[in-house]
Design an enzyme around this catalytic site. Structure first.
Site, PDB file in Angstrom:
ATOM      1  N   ARG A 178     -12.495  -3.100  -7.519  1.00 34.90           N
ATOM      2  CA  ARG A 178     -12.618  -3.614  -6.024  1.00 34.90           C
ATOM      3  C   ARG A 178     -13.855  -4.166  -5.114  1.00 34.90           C
ATOM      4  NH1 ARG A 178      -8.802  -2.240  -0.954  1.00 34.90           N
ATOM      5  NH2 ARG A 178     -10.526  -0.491  -1.266  1.00 34.90           N
ATOM      6  N   PHE A 203       0.858  -1.210   0.301  1.00 34.10           N
ATOM      7  CA  PHE A 203       0.269  -0.123  -0.006  1.00 34.10           C
ATOM      8  C   PHE A 203       1.013   1.121  -0.137  1.00 34.10           C
ATOM      9  CE2 PHE A 203      -3.061   3.376   2.398  1.00 34.10           C
ATOM     10  CZ  PHE A 203      -3.997   2.748   1.080  1.00 34.10           C
ATOM     11  N   ASP A 258       1.151  -5.291   8.582  1.00 35.49           N
ATOM     12  CA  ASP A 258       0.603  -4.321   8.474  1.00 35.49           C
ATOM     13  C   ASP A 258      -0.949  -4.926   8.255  1.00 35.49           C
ATOM     14  OD1 ASP A 258      -1.765  -2.560   7.656  1.00 35.49           O
ATOM     15  OD2 ASP A 258      -0.375  -1.336   6.378  1.00 35.49           O
ATOM     16  N   TYR A 309     -11.093   0.959  10.274  1.00 36.81           N
ATOM     17  CA  TYR A 309     -12.433   2.022  10.021  1.00 36.81           C
ATOM     18  C   TYR A 309     -12.911   1.258   8.870  1.00 36.81           C
ATOM     19  CZ  TYR A 309      -8.569   4.307   7.240  1.00 36.81           C
ATOM     20  OH  TYR A 309      -7.911   4.742   6.539  1.00 36.81           O
ATOM     21  N   LYS A 310     -11.934   0.028   8.486  1.00 38.20           N
ATOM     22  CA  LYS A 310     -12.840  -0.463   7.347  1.00 38.20           C
ATOM     23  C   LYS A 310     -13.433  -1.784   8.038  1.00 38.20           C
ATOM     24  CE  LYS A 310      -8.338   0.800   4.710  1.00 38.20           C
ATOM     25  NZ  LYS A 310      -6.894   0.669   4.632  1.00 38.20           N
TER      26      LYS A 310
END
Ligand code: PLP
Length: 402
Positions: free
Chosen positions: A373, A129, A199, A224-225
């Site tokens: 996605r 990322f 991560d 927050y995912k």
């Protein structure tokens, strides 16, 4: 079995987790056909709205500053312990909620580097990322270290050497959803005397992670995912208790000090995971983390994982029959064991298609260069929702040849 709406309805009927959809704030926009982006921003819980009301009116509004002593001060470690227990396989005292993933990653990598003095290399992979790669590059730049960017996680065994201080990778690839072999990579890294920083942004809350059992050194993750904690909710940082006596992180603020209210002349780090803190924790933003992890505790990560696999299979099945003839390619692992909580479809016109899908109420995200996605959040996504979304893609692109 056919790819029918009846079949999707049956899958929802058989789904033990279907009841949890009602625990979320309803989407009041009739234009939304499907929300398949919970892996970028999870939907809010009704309980979070209530918790925030209570927080503002009672804890903040009425108890005022006394609330720090009445529970706020210890929230980062109390919620951290819950994340450890429910989602990432860590015994108490090793996880803290703080800052953003980006800042936690910076702290973790700096702390790991300091534990390996003399070694000058950091390893990551080219598809990691952006924030992870940027943090690694920034640290290397500031401290004169070298970065070895491997093209594939499979190259790790050849890459780690005597000069490697830190290996930092994402557990689940944010584009392909491929799951890295945490156990093997951590072992290889340790065999060469280096430390690992994982991560967990795309794993935490959607698949069980075993940080203690895999003897991981450091890990960071997002709330927050898949943990539905809300936009910009604080991240979490895991430091294995093995390192608690020795680790030092670079942002030494008063909240990480031994005695916060001593107002001491010099910084003395707190014992244990609290030394990972820097400044005042974001209490309002932690309300969502608290409620998200409580719901996951109830739903149980094993069941969430099983449904994520089921939803992923459903997307792949519909893509194979409906979308393959239209030029879409499934770019995530087909094996349930190797695929995380989303499915990546590739198409040469992915950017335009993504924009059109969002305009038509199918909320997915585009991932450079040619990826669409499809995020699957087992606590909120239904099989019928996925069916409708895929049906929109099919009808739209059978009509307009690209
Ligand atoms: C979402 C995500 C982040 C986000 O970092 P922030 O500091 O919260 O912006 C970091 N790493 C990965 C792998 C992610 O998927």
């Amino acid at each position: 079995m056919a790819a029918t709406l009846e079949r999707a309805e049956q899958l929802d009927t058989d789904d033990e987790l279907a009841v949890y959809r009602d625990r979320f704030v309803p989407i009041m926009d009739p234009g939304v056909v499907a929300y398949l982006d919970g892996n970028s921003l999870g939907r809010p819980l009704l309980a979070t709205a209530e918790r925030l009301q209570h927080l503002v009116r009672h804890e903040w509004g009425t108890r005022l500053i006394r609330s720090w002593e009445e529970g706020w001060l210890t929230l980062p470690e109390r919620i951290g312990d819950e994340i450890g227990r429910v989602a990432v396989g860590a015994t108490p005292g090793q996880v803290i909620v703080a800052d953003s993933t980006t800042v936690c990653l910076y702290k973790a990598i700096r702390a790991a580097l300091a534990l390996r003095p003399g070694r000058t290399e950091i390893i990551t992979d080219t598809s990691n990322f952006p924030t992870d790669r940027f943090i690694v590059d920034g640290i290397a730049d500031q401290f004169g270290l070298t970065v070895n960017r491997i093209d594939s996680i499979d190259e790790i065994a050849e890459a780690v050497g005597d000069n490697t201080a830190v290996v930092t990778l994402s557990h689940v690839d944010y584009r392909s959803a491929a799951i890295a072999d945490m156990a093997a990579i951590t072992r290889i890294t340790h065999d060469r005397g280096a430390l690992v920083v994982w991560d967990l942004c795309h794993s935490a809350g959607v698949l069980p992670v075993q940080l203690d059992a895999n003897d991981v050194d450091f890990a960071v993750g997002c709330t927050y995912k898949f943990l539905n904690a809300g936009p910009g909710a604080p991240a979490f940082l895991y430091v294995n208790s093995r390192h608690h006596n020795d680790f030092r992180q670079p942002i030494t603020g008063w909240m990480g000090a031994d005695d916060i209210f001593a107002m001491a002349d010099e910084f003395k780090p707190a014992l244990g995971i609290r030394r990972a803190l820097s400044g005042t924790p974001s209490i309002a933003a932690m309300a969502g983390v608290e409620m998200g992890i409580a719901l996951l505790a109830e739903a149980r990560i094993g069941r969430v994982r099983a449904k994520a696999q089921g939803l992923g299979r459903w997307v792949i099945e519909l893509a194979d029959v409906w979308l393959a003839p239209l030029g879409f390619v499934v770019a995530s692992p087909r094996s349930d064991e190797q695929r995380g909580g989303h499915v990546l479809l590739r198409h040469p016109d992915a950017e335009r298609i993504s924009r059109e899908l969002i305009d038509n109420g199918v909320i997915i995200d585009f991932r450079n260069p040619d990826g669409i996605r499809i995020g699957l959040s087992p606590l909120t996504t239904s099989y019928v929702e996925v069916w409708h979304a895929m049906n929109v893609v099919k009808s739209q692109y059978s009509r307009t040849p690209s």
